[in-house]
Write a protein that holds these residues in place. Structure first.
Motif, PDB file in Angstrom:
ATOM      1  N   GLU A  13       0.881  -1.156   0.000  1.00 22.70           N
ATOM      2  CA  GLU A  13       0.000   0.000   0.000  1.00 22.70           C
ATOM      3  C   GLU A  13       0.930   1.221   0.000  1.00 22.70           C
ATOM      4  N   MET A  14       0.706   2.144  -0.919  1.00 19.76           N
ATOM      5  CA  MET A  14       1.597   3.287  -1.068  1.00 19.76           C
ATOM      6  C   MET A  14       0.787   4.572  -1.166  1.00 19.76           C
ATOM      7  N   CYS A  15       1.317   5.613  -0.543  1.00 21.30           N
ATOM      8  CA  CYS A  15       0.633   6.904  -0.510  1.00 21.30           C
ATOM      9  C   CYS A  15       1.159   7.794  -1.630  1.00 21.30           C
ATOM     10  N   PHE A  16       0.244   8.383  -2.395  1.00 19.44           N
ATOM     11  CA  PHE A  16       0.590   9.266  -3.505  1.00 19.44           C
ATOM     12  C   PHE A  16      -0.089  10.614  -3.313  1.00 19.44           C
ATOM     13  N   THR A  17       0.558  11.654  -3.828  1.00 21.37           N
ATOM     14  CA  THR A  17      -0.075  12.969  -3.856  1.00 21.37           C
ATOM     15  C   THR A  17      -0.716  13.157  -5.227  1.00 21.37           C
ATOM     16  N   TYR A  18      -1.838  13.817  -5.231  1.00 19.73           N
ATOM     17  CA  TYR A  18      -2.529  14.137  -6.482  1.00 19.73           C
ATOM     18  C   TYR A  18      -3.322  15.418  -6.257  1.00 19.73           C
ATOM     19  N   PHE A  19      -3.812  15.977  -7.343  1.00 20.33           N
ATOM     20  CA  PHE A  19      -4.577  17.214  -7.246  1.00 20.33           C
ATOM     21  C   PHE A  19      -6.063  16.905  -7.377  1.00 20.33           C
ATOM     22  N   GLY A  20      -6.829  17.425  -6.434  1.00 21.43           N
ATOM     23  CA  GLY A  20      -8.265  17.213  -6.427  1.00 21.43           C
ATOM     24  C   GLY A  20      -8.960  18.064  -7.479  1.00 21.43           C
ATOM     25  N   SER A  64      -6.629  21.523  -5.155  1.00 22.85           N
ATOM     26  CA  SER A  64      -5.856  21.351  -3.917  1.00 22.85           C
ATOM     27  C   SER A  64      -5.106  20.014  -3.942  1.00 22.85           C
ATOM     28  N   GLU A  65      -3.984  19.991  -3.253  1.00 24.64           N
ATOM     29  CA  GLU A  65      -3.176  18.773  -3.199  1.00 24.64           C
ATOM     30  C   GLU A  65      -3.799  17.797  -2.203  1.00 24.64           C
ATOM     31  N   CYS A  66      -3.937  16.550  -2.634  1.00 24.76           N
ATOM     32  CA  CYS A  66      -4.555  15.513  -1.808  1.00 24.76           C
ATOM     33  C   CYS A  66      -3.603  14.333  -1.685  1.00 24.76           C
ATOM     34  N   LEU A  67      -3.858  13.496  -0.685  1.00 27.03           N
ATOM     35  CA  LEU A  67      -3.100  12.266  -0.492  1.00 27.03           C
ATOM     36  C   LEU A  67      -4.052  11.088  -0.606  1.00 27.03           C
ATOM     37  N   GLY A  68      -3.584  10.002  -1.203  1.00 25.74           N
ATOM     38  CA  GLY A  68      -4.410   8.810  -1.321  1.00 25.74           C
ATOM     39  C   GLY A  68      -3.558   7.555  -1.262  1.00 25.74           C
ATOM     40  N   TRP A  69      -4.071   6.541  -0.592  1.00 22.40           N
ATOM     41  CA  TRP A  69      -3.380   5.252  -0.499  1.00 22.40           C
ATOM     42  C   TRP A  69      -3.872   4.342  -1.623  1.00 22.40           C
ATOM     43  N   TYR A  70      -2.927   3.758  -2.352  1.00 24.26           N
ATOM     44  CA  TYR A  70      -3.211   2.811  -3.430  1.00 24.26           C
ATOM     45  C   TYR A  70      -2.607   1.472  -3.025  1.00 24.26           C
ATOM     46  N   HIS A  71      -3.245   0.398  -3.411  1.00 24.56           N
ATOM     47  CA  HIS A  71      -2.687  -0.915  -3.065  1.00 24.56           C
ATOM     48  C   HIS A  71      -2.513  -1.779  -4.299  1.00 24.56           C
ATOM     49  N   GLY A  72      -1.528  -2.639  -4.214  1.00 23.55           N
ATOM     50  CA  GLY A  72      -1.204  -3.532  -5.318  1.00 23.55           C
ATOM     51  C   GLY A  72      -0.264  -4.625  -4.863  1.00 23.55           C
ATOM     52  N   LYS A  73       0.447  -5.217  -5.828  1.00 24.76           N
ATOM     53  CA  LYS A  73       1.340  -6.323  -5.521  1.00 24.76           C
ATOM     54  C   LYS A  73       2.664  -6.114  -6.233  1.00 24.76           C
ATOM     55  N   VAL A  74       3.772  -6.358  -5.526  1.00 24.70           N
ATOM     56  CA  VAL A  74       5.105  -6.256  -6.123  1.00 24.70           C
ATOM     57  C   VAL A  74       5.282  -7.439  -7.064  1.00 24.70           C
TER      58      VAL A  74
END
Length: 172
Positions: free
Chosen positions: A98-105, A109-119
């Motif tokens: 699970e990794m946190c990324f910044t993006y623009f709403g 405004s700058e937002c943070l969101g957690w994305y999940h996946g598999k290595v």
């Protein structure tokens, strides 16, 4: 009067051997008893009230936890992680991340969101460079399904969400 003073036992001077007579007294019927483990009506009412109070307390606690997480005051998934960053090596393939990324709403405004996946691949164990296949249900329409990420030990399981923060993806 019988000697010995006991009801049902009659001893006489001429017969020292006791002659036992069973006295038949009219006794009331015993009360109806519940079987062992049967809950009384009062007990059932108390249990129901306690279950309702417990359910209310649980719902209130979950609501408060969610409100605190929305304010950035803690994270239930962060508290369940191991303390130190995991070692990145060939065994890291298949790790649920699970990794946190910044993006623009929408409002800019700058937002943070957690994305999940598999290595899916470890590209460089020394630098922490890995390839991640992200779960489709957490991607936006312009997001890539597979990306290359550098996992820095200093950004392992941050106390407060930051871009580049990473941790194990937990669901329970």
């Amino acid at each position: 009067m019988p000697l010995g003073g006991h009801i049902g036992v009659r001893r006489t001077v001429s017969d020292p051997v006791a002659c036992v007579h069973i006295a038949r007294l009219p006794l009331p019927e015993p009360p109806t008893m519940n079987k062992l483990g049967t809950t009384s009506g009062l007990g059932a009412q108390m249990r129901k009230e306690n279950e309702e109070k417990y359910q209310y307390l649980k719902e209130s606690a979950h609501e408060e936890r969610d409100n605190r997480e929305d304010r950035g005051e803690g994270d239930r998934w962060s508290e369940k992680q191991v303390n130190t960053a995991l070692e990145i090596d060939d065994n890291f393939v298949g790790f649920k991340i699970e990794m946190c990324f910044t993006y623009f709403g929408d409002d800019g405004s700058e937002c943070l969101g957690w994305y999940h996946g598999k290595v899916t691949d470890v590209l460089n164990a020394k630098t922490g460079r890995v390839r991640v296949e992200w779960n489709k249900d957490c991607l936006g329409k312009n997001d890539k399904g597979v990306t290359t990420q550098t996992l820095r030990p200093a950004k392992w399981n941050p106390k407060k969400a930051i871009g580049g923060g990473w941790r194990e993806y937990l669901t329970k």
